[in-house]
Write an enzyme that holds these catalytic residues in place. Structure first.
Site, PDB file in Angstrom:
ATOM      1  N   PHE A 196       0.817  -1.225   0.000  1.00 48.59           N
ATOM      2  CA  PHE A 196       0.000   0.000   0.000  1.00 48.59           C
ATOM      3  C   PHE A 196       0.847   1.271   0.000  1.00 48.59           C
ATOM      4  CE2 PHE A 196      -2.702  -3.269   1.951  1.00 48.59           C
ATOM      5  CZ  PHE A 196      -3.846  -3.159   1.168  1.00 48.59           C
ATOM      6  N   CYS A 248      -0.833   3.927  -9.884  1.00 50.32           N
ATOM      7  CA  CYS A 248      -1.758   2.994  -9.229  1.00 50.32           C
ATOM      8  C   CYS A 248      -3.227   3.287  -9.465  1.00 50.32           C
ATOM      9  CB  CYS A 248      -1.488   2.957  -7.726  1.00 50.32           C
ATOM     10  SG  CYS A 248       0.048   2.114  -7.358  1.00 50.32           S
ATOM     11  N   LYS A 263      -4.683   2.916 -13.095  1.00 50.87           N
ATOM     12  CA  LYS A 263      -4.551   1.523 -13.564  1.00 50.87           C
ATOM     13  C   LYS A 263      -5.441   0.585 -12.739  1.00 50.87           C
ATOM     14  CE  LYS A 263      -0.460  -0.653 -12.839  1.00 50.87           C
ATOM     15  NZ  LYS A 263      -0.530  -1.980 -12.267  1.00 50.87           N
ATOM     16  N   ARG A 323       3.719   8.974 -14.873  1.00 52.18           N
ATOM     17  CA  ARG A 323       2.679   8.037 -15.309  1.00 52.18           C
ATOM     18  C   ARG A 323       1.292   8.593 -14.951  1.00 52.18           C
ATOM     19  NH1 ARG A 323       4.972   2.510 -12.975  1.00 52.18           N
ATOM     20  NH2 ARG A 323       5.870   3.956 -11.475  1.00 52.18           N
TER      21      ARG A 323
HETATM   22  C1  UDX Z   1      -1.418   5.381  -4.192  1.00 56.42           C
HETATM   23  C2  UDX Z   1      -1.954   4.865  -2.854  1.00 56.42           C
HETATM   24  O1  UDX Z   1      -1.996   5.934  -1.911  1.00 56.42           O
HETATM   25  C3  UDX Z   1      -1.118   3.726  -2.349  1.00 56.42           C
HETATM   26  O2  UDX Z   1      -1.679   3.210  -1.155  1.00 56.42           O
HETATM   27  C4  UDX Z   1      -1.078   2.653  -3.411  1.00 56.42           C
HETATM   28  O3  UDX Z   1      -0.305   1.564  -3.021  1.00 56.42           O
HETATM   29  C5  UDX Z   1      -0.558   3.212  -4.720  1.00 56.42           C
HETATM   30  O4  UDX Z   1      -1.356   4.326  -5.114  1.00 56.42           O
HETATM   31  P1  UDX Z   1       0.522   6.984  -4.998  1.00 56.42           P
HETATM   32  O5  UDX Z   1       0.023   6.724  -6.393  1.00 56.42           O
HETATM   33  O6  UDX Z   1       1.986   6.918  -4.755  1.00 56.42           O
HETATM   34  O7  UDX Z   1      -0.154   5.951  -3.972  1.00 56.42           O
HETATM   35  O8  UDX Z   1       0.058   8.459  -4.615  1.00 56.42           O
HETATM   36  P2  UDX Z   1      -0.967   9.157  -3.619  1.00 56.42           P
HETATM   37  O9  UDX Z   1      -0.200   9.957  -2.651  1.00 56.42           O
HETATM   38  O10 UDX Z   1      -1.944   8.212  -3.091  1.00 56.42           O
HETATM   39  O11 UDX Z   1      -1.680  10.167  -4.635  1.00 56.42           O
HETATM   40  C6  UDX Z   1      -2.344   9.694  -5.796  1.00 56.42           C
HETATM   41  C7  UDX Z   1      -2.914  10.835  -6.596  1.00 56.42           C
HETATM   42  O12 UDX Z   1      -4.036  11.392  -5.938  1.00 56.42           O
HETATM   43  C8  UDX Z   1      -1.964  11.992  -6.853  1.00 56.42           C
HETATM   44  O13 UDX Z   1      -2.101  12.407  -8.189  1.00 56.42           O
HETATM   45  C9  UDX Z   1      -2.423  13.069  -5.892  1.00 56.42           C
HETATM   46  O14 UDX Z   1      -2.136  14.359  -6.348  1.00 56.42           O
HETATM   47  C10 UDX Z   1      -3.924  12.808  -5.883  1.00 56.42           C
HETATM   48  N1  UDX Z   1      -4.585  13.276  -4.656  1.00 56.42           N
HETATM   49  C11 UDX Z   1      -4.293  12.729  -3.451  1.00 56.42           C
HETATM   50  C12 UDX Z   1      -5.555  14.286  -4.728  1.00 56.42           C
HETATM   51  O15 UDX Z   1      -5.846  14.796  -5.813  1.00 56.42           O
HETATM   52  N2  UDX Z   1      -6.182  14.686  -3.571  1.00 56.42           N
HETATM   53  C13 UDX Z   1      -5.895  14.137  -2.371  1.00 56.42           C
HETATM   54  O16 UDX Z   1      -6.506  14.567  -1.384  1.00 56.42           O
HETATM   55  C14 UDX Z   1      -4.922  13.136  -2.303  1.00 56.42           C
END
Ligand code: UDX
Length: 456
Positions: A151, A259, A262, A328
């Site tokens: 996660f 993540c 996808k 990505r």
């Molecule tokens: C995510 C999950 O959090 C993680 O648990 C999983 O294993 C993989 O996918 P990650 O893709 O690294 O992790 O990024 P994350 O910090 O979760 O942010 C994902 C996207 O959501 C980013 O583009 C971020 O900008 C966006 N986001 C996040 C928002 O737009 N608003 C938010 O409040 C939080």
């Protein structure tokens, strides 16, 4: 514990480094010899705060090794972790060809009982497939398969792993369960023990739920804009309810990364194949894409419908989120082409993702600094919430811009502050600051100051 990890991508490498840091003996295997050599020298192929220090120190302590020889790496290991990629097929489903190849190779080299655990995000039922792929090649050798989805978040992957709040163990035997509990003992985390399918499903459900939270708050933001409400306050109020929680209620231009896009697609495909059409998740995806379009509409509106032809737009932030160079499914990859199709000249800057971005955005001009990017621009758009942008000197920003138009896709600044400084400021789900009696007309010459035209 002796562990073999197959695949040194994000999940495999971070897990390998962290497992060795807590005292396990880890050998990471990758077919890419160049990558293996780089890792042996303590250089990380991914940008992740803190990873290189741990790479170096654990190799020095003899607890972390890298090789391209799977047979050798798995010989002594009690546990084999599969952490290879599962890219998306054309229809959005997960491509399992790398997993299949690794499972068959593990089967070929299996000479003693081992637990083979999958950390890659795989559709429900993959654990059973892995079992049969190994069985086809290992003769009568005993083994167990297990599922332990990851996660971690990019940019805080080491922290997330060292401080994991839960570990899901999908197992089929007590022997496998005991080994995986032992693996996690140093992490002092909450462990949920279940079957393979439930463990695999928990990853998709978690990611789809987080994506839903983001699209939900983005829809709230879009209504807030129509009704003069402030989404950040709404989110604060919602987040104080422990049943809702405050995380992932940050309105903006939607999620990107390796993540969420996808996994939501793969989840939809999985549902279809299982005979159930998901309804919420496709809507989450639609809202997510439309947020990008809405940001482009905001900059168009700033020019009073004059169009973007010949306008110079500075785009600050390219990576899908801060502290990573990962492009990505980055929103910038949708937004910038939309701006260019509308005739704008785009000058972009990102603290670390420009090299990565260049291959996706070939016609964009990149700048060495935010100052250079905004110099003479008709408007600036904030796409990624880097700290460098949150902290930038707004007075200097205003001086550099040809016209003080700020379109903020991440709600980095306070509308009242922007108003006091004399900006046109449009963000997500909050008060829009317009400059009374003034309109702006773009320039096509980079670096030249724009003329303000007072409306009569
Ligand atoms: C995510 C999950 O959090 C993680 O648990 C999983 O294993 C993989 O996918 P990650 O893709 O690294 O992790 O990024 P994350 O910090 O979760 O942010 C994902 C996207 O959501 C980013 O583009 C971020 O900008 C966006 N986001 C996040 C928002 O737009 N608003 C938010 O409040 C939080």
């Amino acid at each position: 514990m002796k562990i073999c990890i197959v695949g040194t991508g994000y999940v495999g490498l971070v897990s390998g480094v962290c497992y060795s840091e807590v005292g396990h003996y880890v050998t990471c295997v990758d077919k890419d010899m160049k990558k293996v050599d780089q890792l042996k020298q303590g250089r990380s192929p991914i940008y992740e705060p803190g990873i290189e220090e741990l790479l170096v120190s654990n190799q020095q302590k003899g607890r972390l090794h890298f090789t391209d020889d799977l047979a050798e790496a798995m010989r002594e290991a009690e546990l084999i972790v599969i952490a290879v990629g599962t890219p998306a097929n054309k229809d959005g489903s997960a491509n399992l060809s790398f997993i299949e190849a690794v499972a068959k190779e593990i089967g070929t080299h299996l000479t003693s009982y081992k637990v083979i655990v999958t950390k890659s995000t795989v559709p429900v039922g993959t654990g059973q497939k892995i079992k049969s792929w190994i069985q086809d090649y290992c003769g009568k050798m005993a083994f167990d398969v297990a599922s332990n989805p990851e996660f971690l978040r990019e940019g805080s992957a080491i922290y997330d792993t060292m401080n994991m709040e839960r570990a899901v163990l999908g197992v089929e035997s007590k022997r496998a369960e005991d080994l995986l509990v032992e693996l996690h003992r140093p992490f002092d985390t909450k462990i949920v023990i279940t079957d393979l399918a439930t463990s695999e499903m928990s990853k998709y459900a978690s990611n789809a739920f987080l994506a839903t939270k983001i699209s939900f708050i983005n829809e709230v933001a879009n209504v807030c804009e129509q009704l003069d409400a402030d989404v950040t306050k709404v989110a604060e109020v919602m987040g104080l309810d422990p049943r809702i929680g405050s995380a992932f209620l940050g309105a903006g231009i939607g999620y990107g990364g390796s993540c969420f896009p996808k996994d939501t697609q793969a989840f939809i495909q999985m549902g279809e194949r299982a005979g159930y059409s998901l309804k919420i998740v496709p809507a989450v995806e639609k809202v997510n894409f439309e947020q990008r379009e809405r940001l482009v509409q905001k900059v168009e509106r700033a020019f009073g419908g004059a169009g973007l032809k010949g306008k110079q737009i500075a785009v600050l932030g390219l990576a899908f989120k801060p502290n990573t160079d990962d492009m990505r499914a980055a929103p910038a990859r949708d937004i910038i082409p939309m701006l260019m199709t509308a005739g704008a000249n785009v000058v972009a800057y990102d603290p670390i993702a420009m090299k990565e971005a260049a291959s996706y955005l070939p016609h964009v001009t990149f700048s060495e600094s935010w100052r250079e990017a905004v110099c003479g621009a008709d408007a600036v758009m904030f796409i990624t919430d880097w700290k460098e942008f949150k902290d930038l000197n707004l007075k200097e920003l205003k001086q550099e811009l040809a016209s003080p138009i700020v379109i903020d896709g991440r709600n980095l600044f306070e509308p009242q502050v922007m108003k006091d400084l004399g900006f046109y400021y449009d963000s997500i789900g909050r008060m829009k600051i317009e400059l009374e009696g003034e309109s702006y007309e773009g320039t096509s010459n980079r670096g030249s100051r724009l003329h303000r035209q007072k409306l009569s």
